[in-house]
Design an enzyme around this catalytic site. Structure first.
Site, PDB file in Angstrom:
ATOM      1  N   ASP A  18     -32.511  13.640  45.689  1.00  5.19           N
ATOM      2  CA  ASP A  18     -33.640  14.040  46.538  1.00  5.19           C
ATOM      3  C   ASP A  18     -33.104  14.804  47.743  1.00  5.19           C
ATOM      4  OD1 ASP A  18     -35.859  14.381  48.142  1.00  5.19           O
ATOM      5  OD2 ASP A  18     -36.612  12.351  47.861  1.00  5.19           O
ATOM      6  N   HIS A  66     -35.108  14.646  55.274  1.00  4.03           N
ATOM      7  CA  HIS A  66     -34.223  13.497  55.427  1.00  4.03           C
ATOM      8  C   HIS A  66     -32.825  13.873  55.911  1.00  4.03           C
ATOM      9  CE1 HIS A  66     -37.444  11.450  53.365  1.00  4.03           C
ATOM     10  NE2 HIS A  66     -37.313  12.253  52.331  1.00  4.03           N
TER      11      HIS A  66
END
Length: 295
Positions: free
Chosen positions: A196, A201
């Site tokens: 991911d 993030h």
């Protein structure tokens, strides 16, 4: 409009064949905090997550990420009938149910469909379901099923179905298990290697543009941490006892914070919740409506 439910609902997102190795399983377990406590490098129980020998086991949440584990690009959002961008999206909820112990390596095929699109007024919720079966042609036995939702901020308002949700009530008694896990500053940077690469993030500028003061931990990393803590605390660290796990992402976690996990045995399942432990955001929810079903 950006989301057209008449096109999206029922759309077949096709089949995807993927493979995984013991190294992938080890990386995933390390990314959700396995082996991080003092003495874990010598503990036979902890090494079941982190040593590739005959005792290696697979935490069922690995099945959620296995199909995209080797992706190096940000997750695509080319869903039929959905014109949305990555900065609008956060993970809403996730569940997985397994047919048995997951193999430490293998090849499988997953077929995914969009099952629901909910209109929440200022946001939309898009639900997907996937079924993974063994083999490169999907003709083998079923391995696991997933159901997940994404929360799309700034969409909704077309007068569609608001959907329904069933809250999971936490028992009004002391928890049977309470533990805390200190999220490391590099946790999200490690977890992104599990497929991911959403810049939310990792990239401070992208996170700020999305409305966050800093990059946030992947929801699925929190999901895996909570499942691992419950498995270790209430199931003796035996991942084969987990039949499934469901959770709703109720709040964000910033790397460096601590997650407190509470679990209650209730018949053939474990009810759980997770919140921030300590600091300015003490008590802020992380994962809610959690149910660990036993195999």
């Amino acid at each position: 409009m950006p989301i057209d439910p008449s096109v999206a609902i029922g759309a077949d997102l096709g089949a995807r064949t993927f493979s995984w190795t013991e190294s992938d399983v080890l990386l995933y377990h390390l990314a959700i905090g396995a082996g991080s406590r003092s003495g874990d490098n010598l503990s036979p129980a902890a090494l079941r997550y982190t040593l590739d020998d005959a005792a290696l086991q697979v935490l069922p949440s690995f099945g959620v990420v296995a199909p995209t584990f080797h992706e190096t690009d940000p997750p695509p959002l080319d869903l039929p009938g959905c014109d949305i961008n990555l900065a609008q999206v956060v993970h809403g909820a996730q569940s997985i149910s397994v047919s048995g112990a997951l193999p430490t390596s293998g090849t499988a095929t997953v077929r995914t469909t969009i099952t629901d699109v909910w209109d929440k007024g200022k946001a939309a919720v898009i639900w997907q379901e996937g079924v993974a079966t063994a083999g490169s042609d999907g003709s083998g036995e079923e391995l696991w099923r997933t159901r997940s939702s994404i929360f799309v901020r700034g969409e909704g308002g077309w007068g569609g179905d608001r959907g329904s949700a069933t809250a999971v009530d936490v028992p009004e008694r002391d928890a049977d298990h309470v533990s805390s896990y200190a999220v490391t500053p590099q946790q999200a940077l490690l977890y992104r290697l599990c497929g991911d690469r959403n810049p939310l993030h990792a990239d401070p500028g992208f996170a700020k543009a999305a409305g966050f003061p800093a990059p946030i931990l992947h929801g699925l990393c929190s999901y895996g941490i909570v499942l691992r803590e419950l498995t270790d605390g209430l199931l003796g660290g035996d991942a084969t006892q987990v039949g499934g796990f469901t959770g709703r992402f109720a709040g964000v976690v910033f790397p460096g914070e601590t997650i407190r996990v509470s679990g209650w045995r209730e018949g053939g399942s474990i009810i759980a919740s997770a919140a921030i432990d300590g600091g300015e955001r003490d008590g802020s929810p992380v994962l809610a409506d959690c149910v660990l079903s036993l195999a």
